[in-house]
Design a protein around this motif. Structure first.
Motif, PDB file in Angstrom:
ATOM      1  N   GLN A  78     -55.716  16.506  -5.672  1.00  0.00           N
ATOM      2  CA  GLN A  78     -55.415  16.051  -7.030  1.00  0.00           C
ATOM      3  C   GLN A  78     -55.949  16.986  -8.106  1.00  0.00           C
ATOM      4  OE1 GLN A  78     -55.462  11.907  -8.065  1.00  0.00           O
ATOM      5  NE2 GLN A  78     -55.610  11.281  -5.934  1.00  0.00           N
ATOM      6  N   TYR A  79     -56.940  17.812  -7.766  1.00  0.00           N
ATOM      7  CA  TYR A  79     -57.385  18.794  -8.763  1.00  0.00           C
ATOM      8  C   TYR A  79     -57.116  20.221  -8.294  1.00  0.00           C
ATOM      9  CZ  TYR A  79     -61.721  18.520  -5.939  1.00  0.00           C
ATOM     10  OH  TYR A  79     -62.634  18.489  -4.923  1.00  0.00           O
ATOM     11  N   THR A 120     -58.383  13.476  -2.491  1.00  0.00           N
ATOM     12  CA  THR A 120     -59.102  13.777  -3.730  1.00  0.00           C
ATOM     13  C   THR A 120     -58.998  15.260  -4.065  1.00  0.00           C
ATOM     14  OG1 THR A 120     -60.639  11.933  -3.441  1.00  0.00           O
ATOM     15  CG2 THR A 120     -61.376  13.754  -4.825  1.00  0.00           C
ATOM     16  N   VAL A 137     -61.004  23.384 -10.731  1.00  0.00           N
ATOM     17  CA  VAL A 137     -59.720  23.652 -10.086  1.00  0.00           C
ATOM     18  C   VAL A 137     -59.942  24.732  -9.023  1.00  0.00           C
ATOM     19  CG1 VAL A 137     -57.399  24.547 -10.406  1.00  0.00           C
ATOM     20  CG2 VAL A 137     -58.390  23.003 -12.109  1.00  0.00           C
ATOM     21  N   PRO A 140     -66.070  15.491 -12.834  1.00  0.00           N
ATOM     22  CA  PRO A 140     -65.108  16.601 -12.787  1.00  0.00           C
ATOM     23  C   PRO A 140     -65.448  17.674 -11.753  1.00  0.00           C
ATOM     24  CG  PRO A 140     -65.657  16.045 -15.049  1.00  0.00           C
ATOM     25  CD  PRO A 140     -66.619  15.285 -14.179  1.00  0.00           C
ATOM     26  N   HIS A 148     -62.181  12.403 -10.121  1.00  0.00           N
ATOM     27  CA  HIS A 148     -62.016  13.697 -10.787  1.00  0.00           C
ATOM     28  C   HIS A 148     -62.276  13.584 -12.288  1.00  0.00           C
ATOM     29  CE1 HIS A 148     -60.712  17.590 -11.961  1.00  0.00           C
ATOM     30  NE2 HIS A 148     -59.537  17.208 -12.423  1.00  0.00           N
ATOM     31  N   HIS A 183     -58.204  10.331  -8.378  1.00  0.00           N
ATOM     32  CA  HIS A 183     -57.955  10.556  -9.804  1.00  0.00           C
ATOM     33  C   HIS A 183     -59.153  10.100 -10.636  1.00  0.00           C
ATOM     34  CE1 HIS A 183     -55.710  11.112 -13.466  1.00  0.00           C
ATOM     35  NE2 HIS A 183     -55.843   9.841 -13.808  1.00  0.00           N
TER      36      HIS A 183
END
Length: 547
Positions: free
Chosen positions: A247-248, A244, A222, A219, A215, A212
């Motif tokens: 999570q995105y 990791t 997605v 960044p 990210h 989290h």
């Protein structure tokens, strides 16, 4: 089970001083790490391997089936469940199933020798082992201690125990278990300077926080496709890889080959965007004539972990990918990286980057007093003390069943790394030396003490010392110096037999690449071997008589 402070102390751990939730909408535990993607993109691909592919919805169902199968084998919250196989979705699913059950995951590298695997099973008090056929057969041939069950999970084999259990429990609901995010959730074994493995214990909070925070601070798009070629049995790799990525809403590709040509084939076939490698593999990827630049065209975020690469390869990397190599500093106990270089900033020679927002690096003297900027001292890691991330970060809970080591490493509210370094006025961390006696070969930590322990078990070895030697490709290689006992076999024969002994007891990558047989070891007044003098004798001067 509900863990109390007394329970933690009884197994050598410490309770989290603060229990602060993960901010900015992050998952509070690993058990719920898929939930955001399940709500947003349930039919997007999440996990890919050589024999299977899973959308987020399919992955969720598979984890529930795996958890149900484990429950039929009496896996309860707090039980230790080791997993040992190559990089395949089965390993990721087994890991996530233990987290939904509140059990404790123990990753075991397949490269370890059978006695090393058995030692970790015994130390952790494992109840169920999930492993491929090779590892299953190895363990069945050894004393099993408290191990109650072995489930063979052979990727691609629909008749193995794992596959049959998954079919039998298809459609099972998510386990109804109260998850304490700050309770023990995983054990990551790392060898110490004594040669005895120590199990760093992490909570679900620790592990969920990594992805989290990364990210938010670095960044990722997605749907980004992440490749994982480093062993997923290593907890840091599982955390930086699938946990990791999920999570995105990204896809995690389990790369089951560790050679550059095989990795390039995976990159080309799956259009992998991001990939973390150790420096020797990255060097091979850039220089192997069998690999075309076109096959790496999708690779937008390649990274290097474990050790830095020579400057000549830094230039080649920049020419290939149009960016600087990203480096970081971290350790098993953290977990993962605490600092990282920033792609948008100019390369700072010798720097390991700046801290992620949730952590700070503190440089201390021998009495744990904080030192000023630029001063050399021990590198320690701690949570930040202000802002939205204040107190959120927590290091490991301690070492499994090793209370003295826990207190020593986590004293005064700091995670003591044993490394020597400094921080400049811009927050860049510089690692100057390793206080702990460790060899970093191709990104893998090797502790001389564990090799020396094996060598000294042979009565023909009067004394020995294991050293690091610089190597252009691997960074460092393992060198063994042996003083043979009177009447021992000639050096050639003894070398062969000691090599065989090491292969029986240790992972192959720990095997000495060079052997030196000496008549006497340089020693100090306390009769301890002086490794600095020995290294000079072996590497800078002519070989001593008896080599």
């Amino acid at each position: 089970m509900t863990w109390t402070d007394e329970d933690l102390v009884n197994i050598g751990l410490q309770a989290c001083p603060q229990r602060i939730p993960i901010p900015f909408g992050g998952p509070q535990d690993v058990a719920s790490v898929l939930d955001k993607a399940l709500a947003a993109t349930p039919d997007a691909e999440a996990l890919v391997g050589r024999h299977s592919r899973f959308t987020f919805r399919m992955l969720d169902h598979a984890i529930n089936a795996a958890a149900a199968g484990m429950r039929t084998l009496d896996v309860n919250p707090g039980d230790r469940v080791p997993g040992s196989m190559g990089n395949h979705p089965e390993l990721v699913i087994a890991f996530l199933a233990t987290q939904r059950l509140g059990a404790i995951w123990v990753g075991i590298n397949t490269a370890l020798a059978p006695p090393e695997k058995a030692a970790l099973l015994s130390d952790s008090g494992a109840s169920l082992l999930v492993a491929d056929r090779c590892v299953s057969e190895q363990i069945r041939a050894l004393p099993r201690s408290e191990l109650r069950h072995i489930v063979t999970a052979e990727p691609g084999d629909e008749s193995c125990g794992w596959a049959l259990s998954m079919t039998r429990h298809r459609g099972s609901p998510r386990p109804v278990v109260r998850i304490d995010p700050f309770a023990p959730a995983a054990i990551a074994y790392t060898s110490g300077t004594t040669g005895t493995p120590k199990g760093a214990v992490h909570s679900q909070h620790n592990l969920a926080l990594v992805g989290h925070a990364r990210h938010l601070q670095r960044p990722a798009s997605v749907g980004m496709i992440d490749g994982v070629s480093l062993p997923l049995s290593i907890l840091n790799v599982m955390t930086l890889g699938p946990l990791t990525s999920f999570q995105y809403g990204g896809k995690s590709v389990c790369i089951d080959g560790n050679h550059a040509v095989a990795i390039a084939d995976w990159v080309s076939r799956e259009k992998i965007d991001a990939l973390l490698l150790v420096s020797p593999t990255m060097i091979d990827l850039l220089t192997n004539p069998a690999i075309s630049r076109q096959s790496l065209a999708s690779l937008m975020k390649p990274g290097v972990g474990g050790s830095q690469v020579p400057d000549t390869f830094r230039t080649l990397y920049r020419e290939t990918f149009g960016q600087e190599i990203l480096f970081g500093y971290g350790l098993t106990e953290a977990p993962t990286a605490a600092t990282q270089t920033i792609a948008a900033e100019p390369y700072v020679p010798g720097s390991s980057g700046v801290c992620f927002d949730q952590v700070r690096v503190v440089i201390v003297d021998g009495a744990d007093n904080e030192l000023p900027q630029g001063a050399d001292g021990e590198v320690c890691i701690a949570p930040v003390t202000a802002g939205p991330w204040k107190g959120v970060y927590t290091p490991m809970l301690g070492y499994w069943n090793k209370p003295e080591a826990t207190v020593e490493t986590l004293r005064n509210g700091l995670l003591h790394t044993g490394d020597i370094g400094s921080v400049d006025a811009h927050g860049h961390l510089y690692i100057k030396d390793r206080a702990k006696d460790v060899i970093i070969r191709g990104g893998a930590n090797i502790y001389p003490a564990e090799i020396e322990r094996v060598l000294l078990s042979d009565h023909r070895v009067a004394a020995c010392a294991v050293l690091a030697k610089k190597d252009v490709r691997l960074g460092e290689i393992v060198v063994a110096a042996v003083q043979a006992a009177p009447g021992a076999a000639d050096p050639g024969r003894l070398r062969e037999e000691l090599t065989a002994l090491c292969l029986e007891q240790l992972a192959k990558y720990k095997l000495p690449a060079e052997w030196h047989f000496v008549r006497d070891m340089p020693r100090n007044a306390m009769r301890k071997i002086v490794k600095s003098k020995l290294a000079k004798m072996l590497f800078e001067e002519k070989s001593p008589p008896g080599q």
